[in-house]
Design an enzyme around this catalytic site. Structure first.
Site, PDB file in Angstrom:
ATOM      1  N   PHE A   1     -16.670  36.704 -26.976  1.00 55.94           N
ATOM      2  CA  PHE A   1     -15.726  37.462 -26.160  1.00 55.94           C
ATOM      3  C   PHE A   1     -14.999  38.472 -27.047  1.00 55.94           C
ATOM      4  O   PHE A   1     -14.018  38.136 -27.705  1.00 55.94           O
ATOM      5  CB  PHE A   1     -14.732  36.465 -25.536  1.00 55.94           C
ATOM      6  CG  PHE A   1     -13.761  37.058 -24.561  1.00 55.94           C
ATOM      7  CD1 PHE A   1     -14.165  37.457 -23.300  1.00 55.94           C
ATOM      8  CD2 PHE A   1     -12.422  37.207 -24.898  1.00 55.94           C
ATOM      9  CE1 PHE A   1     -13.260  37.977 -22.380  1.00 55.94           C
ATOM     10  CE2 PHE A   1     -11.505  37.743 -23.990  1.00 55.94           C
ATOM     11  CZ  PHE A   1     -11.940  38.133 -22.729  1.00 55.94           C
TER      12      PHE A   1
ATOM     13  N   GLU B   1     -18.305  44.455 -15.617  1.00 59.37           N
ATOM     14  CA  GLU B   1     -19.770  44.379 -15.627  1.00 59.37           C
ATOM     15  C   GLU B   1     -20.323  43.667 -16.874  1.00 59.37           C
ATOM     16  O   GLU B   1     -21.540  43.480 -16.997  1.00 59.37           O
ATOM     17  CB  GLU B   1     -20.381  45.786 -15.532  1.00 59.37           C
ATOM     18  CG  GLU B   1     -20.346  46.404 -14.143  1.00 59.37           C
ATOM     19  CD  GLU B   1     -18.960  46.884 -13.723  1.00 59.37           C
ATOM     20  OE1 GLU B   1     -18.193  47.328 -14.599  1.00 59.37           O
ATOM     21  OE2 GLU B   1     -18.621  46.770 -12.521  1.00 59.37           O
TER      22      GLU B   1
ATOM     23  N   GLU C   1      -0.519  49.792 -13.749  1.00 60.17           N
ATOM     24  CA  GLU C   1       0.649  49.468 -12.928  1.00 60.17           C
ATOM     25  C   GLU C   1       0.325  48.460 -11.831  1.00 60.17           C
ATOM     26  O   GLU C   1       1.222  47.897 -11.217  1.00 60.17           O
ATOM     27  CB  GLU C   1       1.173  50.744 -12.291  1.00 60.17           C
ATOM     28  CG  GLU C   1       1.188  51.894 -13.279  1.00 60.17           C
ATOM     29  CD  GLU C   1       2.510  52.591 -13.358  1.00 60.17           C
ATOM     30  OE1 GLU C   1       2.916  53.125 -12.332  1.00 60.17           O
ATOM     31  OE2 GLU C   1       3.113  52.597 -14.448  1.00 60.17           O
TER      32      GLU C   1
ATOM     33  N   ARG D   1      -6.001  46.562 -32.514  1.00 57.02           N
ATOM     34  CA  ARG D   1      -7.008  45.500 -32.498  1.00 57.02           C
ATOM     35  C   ARG D   1      -8.441  46.027 -32.606  1.00 57.02           C
ATOM     36  O   ARG D   1      -9.394  45.281 -32.494  1.00 57.02           O
ATOM     37  CB  ARG D   1      -6.855  44.676 -31.212  1.00 57.02           C
ATOM     38  CG  ARG D   1      -5.621  43.807 -31.254  1.00 57.02           C
ATOM     39  CD  ARG D   1      -5.077  43.415 -29.906  1.00 57.02           C
ATOM     40  NE  ARG D   1      -3.870  42.605 -30.068  1.00 57.02           N
ATOM     41  CZ  ARG D   1      -2.669  43.095 -30.414  1.00 57.02           C
ATOM     42  NH1 ARG D   1      -2.509  44.398 -30.604  1.00 57.02           N
ATOM     43  NH2 ARG D   1      -1.639  42.294 -30.566  1.00 57.02           N
TER      44      ARG D   1
ATOM     45  N   TRP E   1     -15.621  51.905 -20.381  1.00 52.02           N
ATOM     46  CA  TRP E   1     -14.195  52.165 -20.121  1.00 52.02           C
ATOM     47  C   TRP E   1     -13.455  52.137 -21.451  1.00 52.02           C
ATOM     48  O   TRP E   1     -13.696  51.255 -22.277  1.00 52.02           O
ATOM     49  CB  TRP E   1     -13.602  51.098 -19.190  1.00 52.02           C
ATOM     50  CG  TRP E   1     -13.494  51.540 -17.764  1.00 52.02           C
ATOM     51  CD1 TRP E   1     -14.517  51.603 -16.872  1.00 52.02           C
ATOM     52  CD2 TRP E   1     -12.313  51.977 -17.070  1.00 52.02           C
ATOM     53  NE1 TRP E   1     -14.054  52.045 -15.667  1.00 52.02           N
ATOM     54  CE2 TRP E   1     -12.702  52.281 -15.754  1.00 52.02           C
ATOM     55  CE3 TRP E   1     -10.977  52.112 -17.442  1.00 52.02           C
ATOM     56  CZ2 TRP E   1     -11.800  52.730 -14.804  1.00 52.02           C
ATOM     57  CZ3 TRP E   1     -10.068  52.566 -16.499  1.00 52.02           C
ATOM     58  CH2 TRP E   1     -10.490  52.872 -15.193  1.00 52.02           C
TER      59      TRP E   1
ATOM     60  N   HIS F   1      -4.691  44.972 -10.899  1.00 52.81           N
ATOM     61  CA  HIS F   1      -6.117  45.124 -11.147  1.00 52.81           C
ATOM     62  C   HIS F   1      -6.544  44.531 -12.484  1.00 52.81           C
ATOM     63  O   HIS F   1      -7.539  43.830 -12.599  1.00 52.81           O
ATOM     64  CB  HIS F   1      -6.458  46.620 -11.133  1.00 52.81           C
ATOM     65  CG  HIS F   1      -7.795  46.902 -10.569  1.00 52.81           C
ATOM     66  ND1 HIS F   1      -8.014  47.023  -9.215  1.00 52.81           N
ATOM     67  CD2 HIS F   1      -8.985  47.071 -11.163  1.00 52.81           C
ATOM     68  CE1 HIS F   1      -9.279  47.258  -9.016  1.00 52.81           C
ATOM     69  NE2 HIS F   1      -9.899  47.293 -10.179  1.00 52.81           N
TER      70      HIS F   1
END
Ligand code: RBF
Length: 189
Positions: free
Chosen positions: A148, A93, A120, A162, A57, A123
């Site tokens: 992480f 995942e 929005e 970032r 993603w 989620h």
């Protein structure tokens, strides 16, 4: 070679010197954007195996995290063949990807790289929570450093800042954190 297989994401020319080490030119190294607690790689860096689990993603951003992590690991003396990369569909995942990578590859440490961009709906918060908790659980279960390297941003610009922009590179930071943990605890756990 694990890395060269995925070279479409990584536009690096391999460092030329013998052991992929640049300890002789460390003066030029930019550590300004890693933790001030980073005190250099463990002594046996060339024997360390690093697993990287990357989320697809927002791949344009996670690709930059991956590049930042790999460039740093190379600078610190981790050989290319000791860097194992696995991809997962999304940040949700990452914990399972890390656990499976641990099971199959037995790396010395794992970097989880992902990018969550606030939408929005709530989620974002659910995935971010699950991802952070899950990665923590993997680190406690496996007892190896699991870093992480997940960006949580309000928009794409914040994420880009970032991922090699003005706020550093969270992939590089994750790599530095994993090496710092290995330097402190490797062979003690
Ligand atoms: N995964 C990410 O890594 N970053 C995101 O910004 C992200 N946003 C999502 C938004 C929605 C509405 C959905 C349904 C999924 C999103 N995912 C995102 C994917 C998520 O991590 C996971 O792959 C899927 O929920 C399937 O388990």
């Amino acid at each position: 070679k694990a890395i060269t297989k995925d070279i479409n994401l990584i536009k690096y020319t391999k460092l030329k010197n013998k052991h992929n080490r640049i300890s002789n030119i460390q003066k030029n190294k930019d550590l300004s954007d890693v933790s001030p607690f980073y005190k250099g790689p463990p002594e046996d860096a060339s024997k360390i195996k690093i697993g990287i689990v990357v989320s697809r993603w927002n791949e344009s951003i996670t690709g930059k995290l991956l590049e930042g992590a790999i460039a740093f690991l190379r600078e610190e003396g981790i050989p290319d063949e000791s860097i194992i990369i696995n991809y997962v569909p999304g940040s949700f995942e990452l914990p399972q990807g890390a656990l499976l990578q641990y099971k199959h590859e037995k790396p010395s440490a794992i970097l989880c790289l992902g990018c969550l961009i606030k939408g929005e709906t709530p989620h974002f918060d659910f995935i971010a929570q699950a991802c952070a908790n899950g990665i923590t659980r993997v680190s406690l279960k496996t007892k190896i450093p699991v870093a992480f390297g997940v960006i949580t941003a309000n928009d794409e610009n914040q994420a880009l800042e970032r991922a090699g922009g003005k706020s550093g590179n969270k992939g590089k930071e994750a790599a530095a954190t994993a090496l710092a943990m290995l330097k402190e605890f490797r062979k003690k756990y």
